[in-house]
Design a protein around this motif. Structure first.
Motif, PDB file in Angstrom:
ATOM      1  N   ILE A  25       0.843  -1.205   0.000  1.00 50.70           N
ATOM      2  CA  ILE A  25       0.000   0.000   0.000  1.00 50.70           C
ATOM      3  C   ILE A  25       0.875   1.251   0.000  1.00 50.70           C
ATOM      4  O   ILE A  25       0.631   2.198  -0.763  1.00 50.70           O
ATOM      5  CB  ILE A  25      -0.944  -0.011   1.214  1.00 50.70           C
ATOM      6  N   ASP A  26       1.891   1.267   0.836  1.00 53.23           N
ATOM      7  CA  ASP A  26       2.771   2.435   0.907  1.00 53.23           C
ATOM      8  C   ASP A  26       3.481   2.671  -0.423  1.00 53.23           C
ATOM      9  O   ASP A  26       3.630   3.815  -0.872  1.00 53.23           O
ATOM     10  CB  ASP A  26       3.792   2.259   2.022  1.00 53.23           C
ATOM     11  N   LEU A  27       3.921   1.586  -1.071  1.00 54.84           N
ATOM     12  CA  LEU A  27       4.606   1.715  -2.357  1.00 54.84           C
ATOM     13  C   LEU A  27       3.675   2.236  -3.442  1.00 54.84           C
ATOM     14  O   LEU A  27       4.041   3.131  -4.215  1.00 54.84           O
ATOM     15  CB  LEU A  27       5.174   0.357  -2.768  1.00 54.84           C
ATOM     16  N   ILE A  28       2.473   1.682  -3.511  1.00 56.13           N
ATOM     17  CA  ILE A  28       1.518   2.146  -4.520  1.00 56.13           C
ATOM     18  C   ILE A  28       1.186   3.615  -4.283  1.00 56.13           C
ATOM     19  O   ILE A  28       1.100   4.415  -5.217  1.00 56.13           O
ATOM     20  CB  ILE A  28       0.246   1.280  -4.507  1.00 56.13           C
ATOM     21  N   GLY A  29       0.988   3.974  -3.026  1.00 54.84           N
ATOM     22  CA  GLY A  29       0.681   5.353  -2.713  1.00 54.84           C
ATOM     23  C   GLY A  29       1.800   6.303  -3.097  1.00 54.84           C
ATOM     24  O   GLY A  29       1.543   7.428  -3.535  1.00 54.84           O
ATOM     25  N   GLU A 109      -4.145   4.495   0.612  1.00 56.79           N
ATOM     26  CA  GLU A 109      -5.219   3.498   0.521  1.00 56.79           C
ATOM     27  C   GLU A 109      -6.131   3.781  -0.664  1.00 56.79           C
ATOM     28  O   GLU A 109      -6.531   2.859  -1.390  1.00 56.79           O
ATOM     29  CB  GLU A 109      -6.018   3.482   1.822  1.00 56.79           C
ATOM     30  N   LEU A 110      -6.467   5.043  -0.876  1.00 55.06           N
ATOM     31  CA  LEU A 110      -7.316   5.406  -2.014  1.00 55.06           C
ATOM     32  C   LEU A 110      -6.649   5.031  -3.335  1.00 55.06           C
ATOM     33  O   LEU A 110      -7.286   4.459  -4.227  1.00 55.06           O
ATOM     34  CB  LEU A 110      -7.605   6.909  -1.998  1.00 55.06           C
ATOM     35  N   ARG A 111      -5.379   5.343  -3.449  1.00 59.59           N
ATOM     36  CA  ARG A 111      -4.669   5.043  -4.685  1.00 59.59           C
ATOM     37  C   ARG A 111      -4.578   3.533  -4.906  1.00 59.59           C
ATOM     38  O   ARG A 111      -4.700   3.049  -6.033  1.00 59.59           O
ATOM     39  CB  ARG A 111      -3.263   5.651  -4.631  1.00 59.59           C
ATOM     40  N   THR A 112      -4.374   2.778  -3.838  1.00 62.13           N
ATOM     41  CA  THR A 112      -4.292   1.326  -3.952  1.00 62.13           C
ATOM     42  C   THR A 112      -5.602   0.732  -4.438  1.00 62.13           C
ATOM     43  O   THR A 112      -5.625  -0.106  -5.350  1.00 62.13           O
ATOM     44  CB  THR A 112      -3.898   0.710  -2.598  1.00 62.13           C
ATOM     45  N   VAL A 113      -6.707   1.147  -3.832  1.00 62.76           N
ATOM     46  CA  VAL A 113      -8.013   0.619  -4.237  1.00 62.76           C
ATOM     47  C   VAL A 113      -8.289   0.943  -5.699  1.00 62.76           C
ATOM     48  O   VAL A 113      -8.755   0.088  -6.461  1.00 62.76           O
ATOM     49  CB  VAL A 113      -9.115   1.189  -3.319  1.00 62.76           C
ATOM     50  N   ARG A 114      -7.992   2.154  -6.106  1.00 59.95           N
ATOM     51  CA  ARG A 114      -8.260   2.555  -7.486  1.00 59.95           C
ATOM     52  C   ARG A 114      -7.385   1.783  -8.472  1.00 59.95           C
ATOM     53  O   ARG A 114      -7.869   1.217  -9.451  1.00 59.95           O
ATOM     54  CB  ARG A 114      -8.017   4.055  -7.654  1.00 59.95           C
ATOM     55  N   GLN A 115      -6.082   1.754  -8.221  1.00 56.92           N
ATOM     56  CA  GLN A 115      -5.169   1.194  -9.209  1.00 56.92           C
ATOM     57  C   GLN A 115      -5.235  -0.326  -9.273  1.00 56.92           C
ATOM     58  O   GLN A 115      -5.246  -0.896 -10.360  1.00 56.92           O
ATOM     59  CB  GLN A 115      -3.742   1.665  -8.921  1.00 56.92           C
ATOM     60  N   VAL A 116      -5.300  -0.976  -8.136  1.00 59.03           N
ATOM     61  CA  VAL A 116      -5.386  -2.433  -8.151  1.00 59.03           C
ATOM     62  C   VAL A 116      -6.751  -2.876  -8.656  1.00 59.03           C
ATOM     63  O   VAL A 116      -6.862  -3.810  -9.449  1.00 59.03           O
ATOM     64  CB  VAL A 116      -5.101  -3.021  -6.752  1.00 59.03           C
ATOM     65  N   GLY A 117      -7.799  -2.192  -8.218  1.00 57.08           N
ATOM     66  CA  GLY A 117      -9.144  -2.547  -8.674  1.00 57.08           C
ATOM     67  C   GLY A 117      -9.301  -2.415 -10.170  1.00 57.08           C
ATOM     68  O   GLY A 117     -10.000  -3.208 -10.812  1.00 57.08           O
ATOM     69  N   ALA A 118      -8.646  -1.426 -10.756  1.00 54.58           N
ATOM     70  CA  ALA A 118      -8.742  -1.222 -12.196  1.00 54.58           C
ATOM     71  C   ALA A 118      -7.904  -2.225 -12.978  1.00 54.58           C
ATOM     72  O   ALA A 118      -8.199  -2.526 -14.140  1.00 54.58           O
ATOM     73  CB  ALA A 118      -8.296   0.194 -12.544  1.00 54.58           C
TER      74      ALA A 118
END
Length: 206
Positions: A25-29, A109-118
């Motif tokens: 999560i920290d890395l994606i963010g 967390e927001l960026r993780t949900v968006r990017q992984v979900g997509a």
């Protein structure tokens, strides 16, 4: 004097998964999904790359688990300490304002949900992980809306299942706009969304 090194503490499986998913999560963010490789996650967590495969079948499984953890954290941030017995106007206004603060309080967390979900769907063609998590969220929201309806706060003619999807769609649109335009005032935007939502669902005064 000889100093005996402190033995390295072995983490439980749950604690180790939390450590690895938090690192993802920290890395994606910070760096985005393309930069979140197995090597980068291991380095961020301070472990060997091989340790990852003791807990996850592959990198995709780890990233999906990280997105699920991020999703839970976002929902908790919005719902923590909310008085479920409060009038609908009070309850949903507070929740919308908390959601409007997520780009500041939980950007990773927001960026993780968006990017992984997509990016990911299950191999057998089932809905994407984000869609599955949203379905569960919608069910919880529908139950909350039903309670408000039973108390007379929300119009009895409205379908709470559809209303839950509508509500979350308004919140997600707000978050997208807040993320895209940092000049927007989160509090003012939250007031606007709350007024529009509640104006459409509030039961008329007797």
């Amino acid at each position: 004097m000889t100093v005996t090194p402190t033995p390295r503490r072995r983490l439980s499986p749950d604690a180790r998964k939390e450590q690895l998913e938090r690192a993802a999560i920290d890395l994606i963010g910070r760096d985005g999904l393309p930069a979140t490789t197995a090597e980068a996650i291991a380095e961020e967590a301070g472990v060997s790359k091989g340790l990852l495969w003791r807990y996850y079948e592959n990198l995709d499984a780890l990233l999906v688990a990280a997105a699920r953890r991020a999703f839970v954290a976002l929902e908790k941030a919005v719902s923590v300490d909310v008085d479920l017995d409060a009038p609908a106007a009070t309850l949903f206004t507070a929740a919308i304002h908390r959601a409007a603060g997520l780009p500041t309080t939980h950007p990773a967390e927001l960026r993780t949900v968006r990017q992984v979900g997509a990016a990911f769907a299950t191999a057998d063609g089932d809905p994407a992980e984000r869609a599955a998590e949203y379905a569960a969220l919608h069910r919880r929201q529908a139950e909350l809306l039903r309670r408000c309806q039973e108390r007379g706060d929300i119009r009895p003619d409205l379908d709470v299942a559809l209303l839950a999807v509508t509500y979350q769609g308004m919140v997600d649109t707000m978050l997208d706009h807040l993320d895209a335009d940092p000049t927007l005032d989160p509090a003012a935007y939250a007031d606007h969304v709350a007024e529009v939502f509640l104006g459409g669902v509030r039961a008329p005064l007797a």
